[in-house]
Enzyme design. Sequence first.
Site, short mmCIF file in Angstrom:
data_model
loop_
_atom_site.label_atom_id
_atom_site.label_comp_id
_atom_site.label_asym_id
_atom_site.label_seq_id
_atom_site.Cartn_x
_atom_site.Cartn_y
_atom_site.Cartn_z
N LYS A 1 66.80 12.91 -29.83
CA LYS A 1 66.75 14.22 -29.18
C LYS A 1 66.95 14.07 -27.67
O LYS A 1 67.77 14.74 -27.06
CB LYS A 1 65.40 14.87 -29.49
CG LYS A 1 65.22 16.27 -28.99
CD LYS A 1 63.92 16.83 -29.57
CE LYS A 1 63.53 18.13 -28.90
NZ LYS A 1 62.33 18.72 -29.50
N GLU B 1 63.41 2.39 -27.62
CA GLU B 1 63.79 1.67 -28.84
C GLU B 1 65.21 2.02 -29.26
O GLU B 1 66.03 1.14 -29.57
CB GLU B 1 62.84 2.03 -29.99
CG GLU B 1 61.41 1.56 -29.83
CD GLU B 1 60.52 2.58 -29.13
OE1 GLU B 1 61.05 3.40 -28.33
OE2 GLU B 1 59.31 2.56 -29.37
N GLY C 1 60.77 16.84 -33.27
CA GLY C 1 61.35 15.68 -33.94
C GLY C 1 60.93 15.58 -35.40
O GLY C 1 61.74 15.35 -36.30
N ARG C 2 59.64 15.78 -35.67
CA ARG C 2 59.13 15.60 -37.04
C ARG C 2 59.50 16.77 -37.95
O ARG C 2 59.18 16.75 -39.13
CB ARG C 2 57.62 15.38 -37.00
CG ARG C 2 56.84 16.46 -36.27
CD ARG C 2 55.44 15.98 -35.93
NE ARG C 2 54.69 16.90 -35.10
CZ ARG C 2 54.78 16.99 -33.78
NH1 ARG C 2 55.65 16.24 -33.12
NH2 ARG C 2 54.03 17.84 -33.10
N GLU D 1 50.83 13.68 -36.33
CA GLU D 1 51.35 13.95 -34.99
C GLU D 1 51.17 15.44 -34.67
O GLU D 1 50.94 15.82 -33.53
CB GLU D 1 52.82 13.57 -34.91
CG GLU D 1 53.32 13.42 -33.48
CD GLU D 1 54.69 12.76 -33.44
OE1 GLU D 1 54.85 11.64 -33.96
OE2 GLU D 1 55.61 13.39 -32.89
N HIS E 1 47.16 -0.29 -59.02
CA HIS E 1 46.83 -1.71 -59.16
C HIS E 1 46.29 -2.28 -57.86
O HIS E 1 46.24 -3.50 -57.69
CB HIS E 1 48.07 -2.49 -59.62
CG HIS E 1 48.59 -1.98 -60.93
ND1 HIS E 1 48.24 -2.55 -62.13
CD2 HIS E 1 49.37 -0.92 -61.22
CE1 HIS E 1 48.81 -1.88 -63.12
NE2 HIS E 1 49.50 -0.88 -62.59
N LYS F 1 55.60 6.29 -24.77
CA LYS F 1 56.94 6.04 -24.23
C LYS F 1 56.86 5.50 -22.80
O LYS F 1 57.78 4.86 -22.32
CB LYS F 1 57.78 7.31 -24.29
CG LYS F 1 58.19 7.68 -25.72
CD LYS F 1 59.12 8.86 -25.79
CE LYS F 1 59.50 9.17 -27.23
NZ LYS F 1 60.44 10.24 -27.41
C1 G6Q Z 1 58.41 13.76 -33.20
C2 G6Q Z 1 58.08 12.96 -32.01
C3 G6Q Z 1 58.67 11.58 -32.00
C4 G6Q Z 1 60.16 11.55 -31.65
C5 G6Q Z 1 60.56 10.12 -31.36
C6 G6Q Z 1 62.03 9.98 -31.05
O1 G6Q Z 1 57.99 14.87 -33.41
O2 G6Q Z 1 58.35 13.64 -30.86
O3 G6Q Z 1 58.47 10.90 -33.21
O4 G6Q Z 1 60.91 12.08 -32.69
O5 G6Q Z 1 59.79 9.63 -30.29
O6 G6Q Z 1 62.39 10.77 -29.96
P1 G6Q Z 1 63.90 11.00 -29.62
O7 G6Q Z 1 64.54 11.74 -30.75
O8 G6Q Z 1 63.92 11.80 -28.34
O9 G6Q Z 1 64.53 9.64 -29.45
#
Ligand code: G6Q
Length: 561
Positions: free
Chosen positions: A226, A232, A287-288, A373, A404, A524
């Site tokens: 986003k 990462e 994001g989620r 989250e 199990h 972050k």
């Molecule tokens: C989701 C969070 C988090 C995010 C990641 C990746 O709701 O905000 O999991 O999706 O940190 O972020 P970017 O899409 O900005 O790389």
Amino acid sequence: MVATGGEVASFGGAACQTRPMTRVVDSSEWNALVAHYDEVKDRHLREFFSNDPQRGEDLTATAGDLFLDYSKHRLTGATIGLLADVARRAGVEELRDAMFRGDPINVTEHRSVLHIALRAPRDAEIVVDGVNVVAEVHGVLDRMAAFSERVRSGEWTGHTGKRIDAIVNIGIGGSDLGPRMATTALAAFSDRSMRYRFVSNIDGSDFREATQDLDPETTLFIVASKTFTTLETMTNAGSAREWSLAKLRDDAAVARHFVAVSTNADEVTKFGIDPDNMFGFWDWVGGRYSFDSAIGLSLMLAIGADQFGDMLAGFHAMDEHFRTAPIESNLPMLMGLIGVWYGNCFGAETLAVLPYSQYLAHLPAYLQQLDMESNGKSVTREGEPVGMQTGPIVWGQAGTNGQHAYYQLIHQGTKLIPADFICVARAAQPLGDHQDLLVANLLAQPEALAFGKTREEVIADGVETDQVEARVFAGNHPSSTILMPELTPHTFGQLIALYEHKVFTQGAIWNINSFDQWGVELGKQLAQRIVPELDSDAELTHDSSTNALIRRYRQLRDRRD
Ligand code: G6Q
């Protein structure tokens, strides 16, 4: 303004309507629920069932293709009525309506929360700042569909003219868990001539293992971020570019082997990706909550645009149910309220999610992020201490494997662990009697958890006296069973939206903002201070433990035995 009791508090900016109160724990409805809890808390599910032979038929609800049996919960019809009163008092329906209208209910980021717009039909209209966002959504979906079709048909080739046979999604968190989970869930509907890989961890072994058998000439990377600044993802994307160019040896190849999903066009262009190959989304998609946006491009490449559309229709069907069904028969609200019952009355701290479907193997991890989250918060929307326990710890894995392993603790441990069992009736891959054996296991577990095994039953089995106690199962362990006819894009969309709105319901009751994630933002930033210190002899100014660990890490890393 902070409101108490029956005062009125604003909850989403000037455009919003109002909610009745900020802390439902202070209400008469909550007090009534607590009084009722004192009456039922020690009753056993054996008693509930023997008193009411209809219970297994009555304490159920249906939405679309999903059937929910909540009869194996430690509650009565009256409990649901009292929980519904709490939901009304907390203004759950008003907040839901505000979300659907596009009001800025994400109060700390001043944003609308409109994942429901991602699956709204083409002719729907949701206006934010004068723009019909549904038209924008369908504009992006159309571009995704055209691109997917070109790749799937082989018209889109790599730089050397070869057909793409591997899709690698690079993203993390919300830009990874959703598409990863969904691509596995719908693997039976995917184009098997391509491979689908997901790289998320900054640990270089993730990238290495995901690409070790791939050919740069036939691999397409989707950089899904986003913000397009996440450490990462940008590190992995940089390594992917090097890996590609090491073989392709031409910067122009980047345009054929990299596409981006982002809201940040400037950074995408700086990376060298052709803006024509960027698929956008909007700041009103968390994001989620995003794998039904362009973040799901890897999924669309796998299952094609039509089946992706079927999935969106499934999401939308559950959105409509959530928007219109009365609280007492509203599946997401019922599940949310039952979670509140255990968390806030019984003090349960976790929720086990147990899908009896290998295709849903990644669902618990996905729901872990969605729920934890969203509702891992401790202040209200007005910034006051929330005054009660909020979101549960979510965990689990696909059945029957857990039987199990950790089910022992659910059956005979000291903790109360409500569980969601998810049953898919028709197998996507029929194989002998596997499906009946799978479902028999699924049905046996909630029964055993609820009813247990008494001393008398153990003795009747002929167990020696000194061995009896260890073999007694107290029972009274609650669970929901969600039954769906089969796992298709359409039913899958319904299932995910069910959980999204369950999380929403709980956040609304606790009056927390389910749509920010300051803890993630903190993560972050934290490493940035330490990165340069690992590489230098700079004086360390952390606590003595962190300083010593940094020194020890430097020594171990640099040692050549
Ligand atoms: C989701 C969070 C988090 C995010 C990641 C990746 O709701 O905000 O999991 O999706 O940190 O972020 P970017 O899409 O900005 O790389």
